[in-house]
Write a protein that holds these residues in place. Structure first.
Motif, mmCIF file in Angstrom:
data_model
loop_
_atom_site.group_PDB
_atom_site.id
_atom_site.type_symbol
_atom_site.label_atom_id
_atom_site.label_comp_id
_atom_site.label_asym_id
_atom_site.label_seq_id
_atom_site.Cartn_x
_atom_site.Cartn_y
_atom_site.Cartn_z
ATOM 1 N N LEU A 150 0.825 -1.209 0.000
ATOM 2 C CA LEU A 150 0.000 0.000 0.000
ATOM 3 C C LEU A 150 0.860 1.260 0.000
ATOM 4 O O LEU A 150 0.574 2.217 -0.717
ATOM 5 N N ALA A 151 1.910 1.251 0.790
ATOM 6 C CA ALA A 151 2.773 2.428 0.873
ATOM 7 C C ALA A 151 3.455 2.731 -0.451
ATOM 8 O O ALA A 151 3.461 3.871 -0.915
ATOM 9 N N LEU A 152 4.023 1.714 -1.066
ATOM 10 C CA LEU A 152 4.802 1.952 -2.281
ATOM 11 C C LEU A 152 3.924 2.226 -3.493
ATOM 12 O O LEU A 152 4.380 2.830 -4.462
ATOM 13 N N THR A 153 2.675 1.798 -3.449
ATOM 14 C CA THR A 153 1.772 2.098 -4.559
ATOM 15 C C THR A 153 0.979 3.383 -4.308
ATOM 16 O O THR A 153 0.305 3.871 -5.208
ATOM 17 N N ALA A 154 1.080 3.951 -3.114
ATOM 18 C CA ALA A 154 0.370 5.189 -2.781
ATOM 19 C C ALA A 154 1.080 6.428 -3.321
ATOM 20 O O ALA A 154 0.452 7.454 -3.558
ATOM 21 N N VAL A 155 2.389 6.331 -3.519
ATOM 22 C CA VAL A 155 3.170 7.487 -3.972
ATOM 23 C C VAL A 155 3.432 7.398 -5.468
ATOM 24 O O VAL A 155 3.265 6.347 -6.078
ATOM 25 N N PHE A 196 8.955 5.514 -5.836
ATOM 26 C CA PHE A 196 9.699 5.062 -4.670
ATOM 27 C C PHE A 196 11.066 4.611 -5.134
ATOM 28 O O PHE A 196 11.188 3.932 -6.155
ATOM 29 N N GLY A 197 12.082 4.978 -4.378
ATOM 30 C CA GLY A 197 13.430 4.522 -4.693
ATOM 31 C C GLY A 197 14.111 3.989 -3.450
ATOM 32 O O GLY A 197 13.833 4.420 -2.331
ATOM 33 N N TYR A 198 14.985 3.010 -3.651
ATOM 34 C CA TYR A 198 15.776 2.461 -2.556
ATOM 35 C C TYR A 198 17.191 2.239 -3.050
ATOM 36 O O TYR A 198 17.409 1.791 -4.179
ATOM 37 N N GLU A 199 18.145 2.549 -2.185
ATOM 38 C CA GLU A 199 19.532 2.191 -2.454
ATOM 39 C C GLU A 199 20.262 2.041 -1.129
ATOM 40 O O GLU A 199 19.836 2.567 -0.104
ATOM 41 N N ARG A 200 21.336 1.293 -1.179
ATOM 42 C CA ARG A 200 22.205 1.115 -0.015
ATOM 43 C C ARG A 200 23.426 1.965 -0.283
ATOM 44 O O ARG A 200 24.148 1.751 -1.273
ATOM 45 N N VAL A 201 23.652 2.964 0.573
ATOM 46 C CA VAL A 201 24.742 3.906 0.364
ATOM 47 C C VAL A 201 25.602 3.957 1.624
ATOM 48 O O VAL A 201 25.112 4.300 2.705
ATOM 49 N N SER A 202 26.860 3.587 1.486
ATOM 50 C CA SER A 202 27.819 3.626 2.597
ATOM 51 C C SER A 202 27.269 2.945 3.847
ATOM 52 O O SER A 202 27.349 3.483 4.951
ATOM 53 N N ARG A 246 24.162 2.411 4.637
ATOM 54 C CA ARG A 246 22.883 2.966 5.102
ATOM 55 C C ARG A 246 21.775 2.647 4.105
ATOM 56 O O ARG A 246 21.991 2.653 2.905
ATOM 57 N N ASN A 247 20.585 2.386 4.637
ATOM 58 C CA ASN A 247 19.391 2.268 3.802
ATOM 59 C C ASN A 247 18.920 3.675 3.459
ATOM 60 O O ASN A 247 18.797 4.527 4.343
ATOM 61 N N VAL A 248 18.656 3.930 2.202
ATOM 62 C CA VAL A 248 18.132 5.223 1.756
ATOM 63 C C VAL A 248 16.886 4.940 0.920
ATOM 64 O O VAL A 248 16.971 4.357 -0.162
ATOM 65 N N SER A 249 15.741 5.315 1.461
ATOM 66 C CA SER A 249 14.454 5.118 0.782
ATOM 67 C C SER A 249 13.861 6.488 0.485
ATOM 68 O O SER A 249 13.835 7.356 1.359
ATOM 69 N N THR A 250 13.372 6.655 -0.738
ATOM 70 C CA THR A 250 12.859 7.958 -1.162
ATOM 71 C C THR A 250 11.440 7.824 -1.696
ATOM 72 O O THR A 250 11.171 7.000 -2.569
ATOM 73 N N LEU A 251 10.554 8.650 -1.163
ATOM 74 C CA LEU A 251 9.168 8.743 -1.602
ATOM 75 C C LEU A 251 8.991 10.036 -2.372
ATOM 76 O O LEU A 251 9.495 11.075 -1.945
ATOM 77 N N VAL A 252 8.267 9.991 -3.491
ATOM 78 C CA VAL A 252 8.044 11.196 -4.293
ATOM 79 C C VAL A 252 6.568 11.308 -4.654
ATOM 80 O O VAL A 252 5.949 10.334 -5.078
ATOM 81 N N MET A 253 6.038 12.513 -4.458
ATOM 82 C CA MET A 253 4.689 12.857 -4.915
ATOM 83 C C MET A 253 4.824 14.060 -5.839
ATOM 84 O O MET A 253 5.532 15.019 -5.518
ATOM 85 N N HIS A 254 4.155 13.994 -6.986
ATOM 86 C CA HIS A 254 4.154 15.125 -7.901
ATOM 87 C C HIS A 254 3.145 16.158 -7.436
ATOM 88 O O HIS A 254 2.068 15.805 -6.954
ATOM 89 N N VAL A 255 3.512 17.412 -7.573
ATOM 90 C CA VAL A 255 2.628 18.500 -7.206
ATOM 91 C C VAL A 255 1.877 18.911 -8.461
ATOM 92 O O VAL A 255 2.440 19.527 -9.353
ATOM 93 N N ALA A 256 0.614 18.505 -8.541
ATOM 94 C CA ALA A 256 -0.210 18.824 -9.705
ATOM 95 C C ALA A 256 -0.867 20.174 -9.474
ATOM 96 O O ALA A 256 -1.220 20.528 -8.360
ATOM 97 N N ASP A 257 -1.042 20.900 -10.531
ATOM 98 C CA ASP A 257 -1.726 22.181 -10.452
ATOM 99 C C ASP A 257 -3.229 21.920 -10.521
ATOM 100 O O ASP A 257 -3.879 22.141 -11.526
#
Length: 144
Positions: free
Chosen positions: A109-114, A117-123, A125-136
């Protein structure tokens, strides 16, 4: 960019929700998009606390950014590597509850709500990114 660095504990989840809602308000997300972003953020933060650190002490950082027609929320933690998309499958919502497996619905539900979604392992650390577009859409607000 706004940032929040907090203990990875159940007591901190309200702070994450407030941070995400304030960010969504500043971006002018409509109520439905705000709700979906908060749902996804709540699920990720809860998973970091409950499954990432498994009750051990830890910290998580939450960063928010508005720009380029989007709102981005990034989570970072030092828990063992975990990509929420690994093994994710569409749940069979028509199956009786007794026949459904435990787990996975919240992440789905979370990953299909946005919008993305991006995930990567950096140094380490887990890095997870959620993005929502700002529609006019003319629907300003975030009253979640």
């Amino acid at each position: 960019m706004s940032t929040l660095s907090i203990a990875a504990s159940l007591d901190s989840l309200d702070q994450v929700a407030e941070f995400v809602v304030r960010l969504a308000e500043r971006a002018g997300l409509p109520d439905d998009a705000c709700y979906r972003l908060r749902l996804a953020a709540d699920e990720l933060a809860t998973n970091i606390v409950m499954h990432g650190y498994r009750g051990a002490e830890g910290r998580m950082a939450v960063a928010g950014e508005i720009g380029g027609g989007r709102v981005q929320v990034r989570f970072e933690d030092d828990a063992p590597a975990f990509n929420p998309r690994d093994g994710m499958r569409t749940p069979d919502l028509k199956a009786p509850l007794a026949e459904r497996g435990i787990g996975g619905l919240g992440v789905f539900l979370a990953l299909t709500a946005v919008d993305s979604f991006g995930y990567e392992r950096v140094s380490g650390r887990n890095v997870s990114t959620l993005v929502m577009h700002v529609a006019d859409s003319g629907q300003m607000g975030c009253h979640v």
